[in-house]
Design a protein around this motif. Structure first.
Motif, short mmCIF file in Angstrom:
data_model
loop_
_atom_site.label_atom_id
_atom_site.label_comp_id
_atom_site.label_asym_id
_atom_site.label_seq_id
_atom_site.Cartn_x
_atom_site.Cartn_y
_atom_site.Cartn_z
N SER A 88 -13.51 147.86 -30.26
CA SER A 88 -13.04 148.61 -31.42
C SER A 88 -12.19 149.77 -30.95
O SER A 88 -12.38 150.29 -29.85
CB SER A 88 -14.24 149.13 -32.22
OG SER A 88 -13.84 150.10 -33.15
N SER A 101 -15.97 153.18 -30.59
CA SER A 101 -15.08 152.64 -29.58
C SER A 101 -15.47 153.03 -28.16
O SER A 101 -15.80 154.18 -27.89
CB SER A 101 -13.65 153.12 -29.83
OG SER A 101 -12.80 152.71 -28.78
N LYS A 145 -17.64 146.15 -35.00
CA LYS A 145 -16.83 145.11 -34.37
C LYS A 145 -16.27 144.10 -35.37
O LYS A 145 -15.54 143.19 -35.00
CB LYS A 145 -17.67 144.36 -33.33
CG LYS A 145 -18.10 145.22 -32.14
CD LYS A 145 -16.91 145.70 -31.34
CE LYS A 145 -17.32 146.54 -30.15
NZ LYS A 145 -17.81 145.76 -29.01
#
Length: 326
Positions: free
Chosen positions: A215, A221, A289
């Motif tokens: 991500s 992330s 995700k």
């Protein structure tokens, strides 16, 4: 289809044999003794009963819903296979380990002596390596798909390659170059170094490729563990339509590479270059995700995908919503 020319006595005898064998679990030798038939006659009656459609086998599993989700995901995408694990906990790490365990099993089912296995870094790939326990050694070579990043255990692809090779009983080759070069020219120079080029050439033609799906949303992330990016650049990337990281490359929502400066400095194999691999396996877990997974599926980069139940439900729901909007 049942043969109506079959005489009643033979049909009755065949039915009895089939019931004893398939429903009561008797061995053919035991049936022969009970019915005073030869072993070969019992074998012929069973074989004939199968041919005539008198035997139907139903397999029930407590994980039928997972099998149905796998089939739905394959049908909705270009994937050739999928593996869905049960979402067993609200704990993200627990679910990630379940997915890693499933991915490890897929690797062991597909690996052959002489294979080259190419891998990326990432938490899901690290979970796969952690959960891989082979019953025997394999004569394999494990290579990175990207340059290296020192730091957290899951960002160091060279370390992951070494650990995977050790668990399989094979050998690992390293990429002695950073993931991000300082300029495009330096990137090209690094990729042309013989030690780097030879490893990447092996990776492009690998038999198996194992990749994470990243991500780029700041909340979930790990891309920014690879390369620190200012907050304003992160927002700009999202505004430009970047929605996933795959093999360290920034990917647009439609599945193509983003025309973004960071991509031009990557010391890595490009996503399009692994199309020649025998099997490309993606592994991911978690609600953050969902959009990246859709993006990578749009790019048709994967042959197989391993997810948890909660994640795949969200992916399929979002796919259906997008289809209805279109």
């Amino acid at each position: 289809m049942l043969d109506h020319n079959l005489d009643f006595e033979t049909a009755r005898q065949m039915h009895t044999v089939l019931v004893l064998h398939f429903l009561e679990g008797m061995k053919q030798s035991e049936i022969a003794q009970r019915l005073n038939l030869s072993h070969s006659k019992v074998n012929r009656l069973i074989a004939q009963g199968r041919r005539l459609g008198m035997v139907r086998i139903d397999i029930e599993t407590p994980y039928q819903r997972l099998m149905e989700l796998e089939a739905a995901l394959v049908q909705a995408t270009s994937l050739s296979s999928a593996v869905i694990t049960p979402t067993v906990s609200a704990n993200a790490e627990t679910n990630l380990q379940q997915v890693g365990k499933a991915a490890a099993s897929v690797i062991l089912e597909n690996v052959r002596d002489g294979d080259v296995i190419a891998i990326t870094g990432g938490k899901a790939v690290s979970a796969t390596v952690d959960n891989l326990v082979a019953d025997r050694s394999f004569d394999v070579t494990v290579v990175p798909l990207t340059g290296g990043v020192q730091g957290k255990f899951y960002t160091d692809v060279n370390n992951l390659a070494s650990r995977l090779a050790e668990r399989l009983g094979g050998r690992a080759l390293m990429v002695h170059a950073p993931l991000f070069a300082e300029s495009r020219a330096q990137c090209e120079m690094l990729k042309e170094m013989s030690s780097v080029r030879e490893v990447f050439d092996l990776a492009r033609a690998a038999n198996l490729a194992l990749t994470g799906i990243g991500s780029i949303e700041p909340s979930g992330s790990s891309y920014y563990d690879l390369n620190p990016v200012p907050e304003e650049d992160r927002k700009m990337m999202v505004g430009l339509g970047v929605s996933a990281e795959f093999m360290a490359h920034l990917i647009l929502e439609g599945g193509s590479l983003a025309n973004y400066e960071l991509n031009s400095r990557l010391v890595a194999v490009a996503p399009s270059e692994i199309s020649g691999c025998r099997t490309v396996i993606g592994v991911a877990s978690g609600p953050h995700k969902v959009r990246p997974i859709q993006t990578v599926l749009n790019g048709k980069y994967l042959d197989s995908l391993i997810l948890d139940e909660g994640t795949v439900n969200a992916v399929l729901t979002e796919m259906e919503r997008s289809k209805n909007v279109a």
